[in-house]
Scaffold this motif. Structure first.
Motif, short mmCIF file in Angstrom:
data_model
loop_
_atom_site.label_atom_id
_atom_site.label_comp_id
_atom_site.label_asym_id
_atom_site.label_seq_id
_atom_site.Cartn_x
_atom_site.Cartn_y
_atom_site.Cartn_z
N ALA A 69 -20.63 -72.26 2.36
CA ALA A 69 -21.02 -73.06 1.21
C ALA A 69 -20.55 -74.49 1.42
O ALA A 69 -19.67 -74.76 2.25
CB ALA A 69 -20.43 -72.49 -0.08
N CYS A 89 -19.95 -78.44 -0.84
CA CYS A 89 -19.88 -79.15 -2.12
C CYS A 89 -19.75 -80.64 -1.84
O CYS A 89 -18.78 -81.06 -1.20
CB CYS A 89 -18.68 -78.64 -2.93
SG CYS A 89 -18.45 -79.48 -4.52
N GLY A 132 -21.00 -75.10 -13.14
CA GLY A 132 -21.56 -76.10 -12.26
C GLY A 132 -22.28 -77.19 -13.03
O GLY A 132 -23.27 -77.76 -12.54
N TRP A 163 -18.97 -66.20 -1.70
CA TRP A 163 -20.00 -65.86 -2.67
C TRP A 163 -19.50 -65.83 -4.11
O TRP A 163 -20.29 -65.85 -5.04
CB TRP A 163 -20.65 -64.52 -2.31
CG TRP A 163 -19.67 -63.42 -2.00
CD1 TRP A 163 -19.09 -62.55 -2.88
CD2 TRP A 163 -19.17 -63.08 -0.70
NE1 TRP A 163 -18.25 -61.69 -2.23
CE2 TRP A 163 -18.28 -61.98 -0.88
CE3 TRP A 163 -19.39 -63.57 0.59
CZ2 TRP A 163 -17.60 -61.39 0.18
CZ3 TRP A 163 -18.71 -62.98 1.64
CH2 TRP A 163 -17.83 -61.91 1.44
N ILE A 183 -19.89 -69.89 -5.30
CA ILE A 183 -21.19 -70.57 -5.32
C ILE A 183 -21.69 -70.70 -6.76
O ILE A 183 -21.68 -69.74 -7.53
CB ILE A 183 -22.20 -69.81 -4.45
CG1 ILE A 183 -21.82 -69.95 -2.97
CG2 ILE A 183 -23.63 -70.32 -4.68
CD1 ILE A 183 -22.65 -69.12 -2.03
N GLY A 184 -22.11 -71.90 -7.12
CA GLY A 184 -22.57 -72.19 -8.47
C GLY A 184 -21.49 -72.74 -9.37
O GLY A 184 -21.78 -73.25 -10.45
N SER A 193 -17.95 -75.36 -9.79
CA SER A 193 -17.72 -76.76 -9.42
C SER A 193 -16.31 -76.96 -8.89
O SER A 193 -15.41 -76.16 -9.13
CB SER A 193 -17.95 -77.68 -10.63
OG SER A 193 -17.08 -77.35 -11.70
N VAL A 238 -20.96 -79.56 -7.31
CA VAL A 238 -21.32 -78.15 -7.46
C VAL A 238 -21.30 -77.49 -6.10
O VAL A 238 -21.80 -78.03 -5.10
CB VAL A 238 -22.72 -78.01 -8.09
CG1 VAL A 238 -23.11 -76.53 -8.20
CG2 VAL A 238 -22.75 -78.67 -9.47
N ALA A 261 -22.61 -75.09 -3.43
CA ALA A 261 -23.91 -74.51 -3.13
C ALA A 261 -23.86 -73.76 -1.80
O ALA A 261 -23.10 -74.14 -0.90
CB ALA A 261 -24.99 -75.59 -3.07
N ARG A 262 -24.68 -72.74 -1.68
CA ARG A 262 -24.77 -72.02 -0.41
C ARG A 262 -25.25 -72.96 0.68
O ARG A 262 -26.11 -73.81 0.47
CB ARG A 262 -25.74 -70.84 -0.53
CG ARG A 262 -25.85 -70.02 0.76
CD ARG A 262 -26.99 -69.01 0.70
NE ARG A 262 -27.08 -68.29 1.96
CZ ARG A 262 -27.71 -68.71 3.06
NH1 ARG A 262 -28.32 -69.90 3.04
NH2 ARG A 262 -27.74 -67.98 4.16
N SER A 263 -24.68 -72.82 1.86
CA SER A 263 -25.14 -73.61 3.00
C SER A 263 -25.54 -72.67 4.13
O SER A 263 -25.26 -71.47 4.09
CB SER A 263 -24.06 -74.59 3.47
OG SER A 263 -22.93 -73.90 3.96
#
Length: 223
Positions: free
Chosen positions: A80, A82, A126, A169, A172-173, A175, A188, A190-192
């Motif tokens: 992930a 940010c 987020g 996991w 994710i979502g 902040s 936020v 986020a998945r990468s």
């Protein structure tokens, strides 16, 4: 626990490959690497911080971005990213790589904020509409979402650690908020992409090439 990072690198000739290889050989914690002109990429393994390797490649005069990340031993478990911003634009980045079933590797780098020690925390929401209030309370499976403090000197701060308190996991979502002055940094999570999951040269959202996006973000533009 080692991590494996895939970098897209702007190279046009064998001299570029030689320059990048020489730089990578001098980075502490880099154990193995493969630089490919045909694929315009460098794959690096070891314990070196992704942000430190990326900075070294850029200092060689080559544009570069992280394309994917994973565990040297377990492959793609989870990753992930940010982007940390204040009202003036991007000021930092946090990367998360799940390096085993139990351990998450975190790499945070920030710049352009006041020198001093700043607290970092994961927050429940987020929502960045009114930072930090809209981000909600600090989140954490142990009741504390703190990730420690980051020390900033000469406008730059870096922090890296492994933790078993959360998994990629689970965050994710949510902040990240860094309590800096005069305004907090926030972003936020986020998945990468994992290793070799992203082979795009042009972003479908902005229409910019990887190198154009890297330059624009470095100049403080919002994409």
């Amino acid at each position: 626990m080692g991590i494996k990072i895939q970098f897209a690198v702007d190279m046009v000739c064998q001299s570029c490959v030689d320059d990048v290889s020489r730089v990578l050989a001098g980075v502490d914690g880099v154990e193995r690497f493969d630089v490919s002109l045909a694929d315009q990429q460098a794959v690096v393994e070891g314990t070196a911080r992704p942000s430190a390797v990326l900075r070294a490649i850029k200092e060689s005069g080559r544009a570069a971005v992280v394309r994917g990340a994973g565990s040297s031993a377990s492959g793609n478990i989870g990753a992930a990213v940010c982007i940390l911003e204040d009202k003036s634009g991007p000021q930092g980045l946090a990367r998360f790589v799940q390096v085993s079933d139990d351990l998450c590797y975190v790499d945070i780098s920030i710049s352009g904020i006041a020198d001093g020690t700043h607290a970092i925390g994961i927050h429940e929401c987020g929502d960045l509409s009114s930072v930090p209030e809209s981000c909600g309370a600090r989140w954490g499976p142990d009741g504390c979402g703190g990730m420690g403090d980051i020390a900033v000197q000469s406008g730059r701060g870096e922090l890296a650690f492994e933790t078993d308190r959360f998994k990629v996991w689970e965050v994710i979502g949510r902040s990240i908020v860094i309590a800096a002055q005069p305004a907090a940094l926030a972003g936020v999570i986020a998945r990468s992409a994992g290793l070799f999951e992203n082979d795009k040269q042009v972003c479908a959202c902005s229409g910019h090439t990887l190198w154009e996006e890297s330059r624009l973000v470095g100049e403080g533009h919002r994409l």
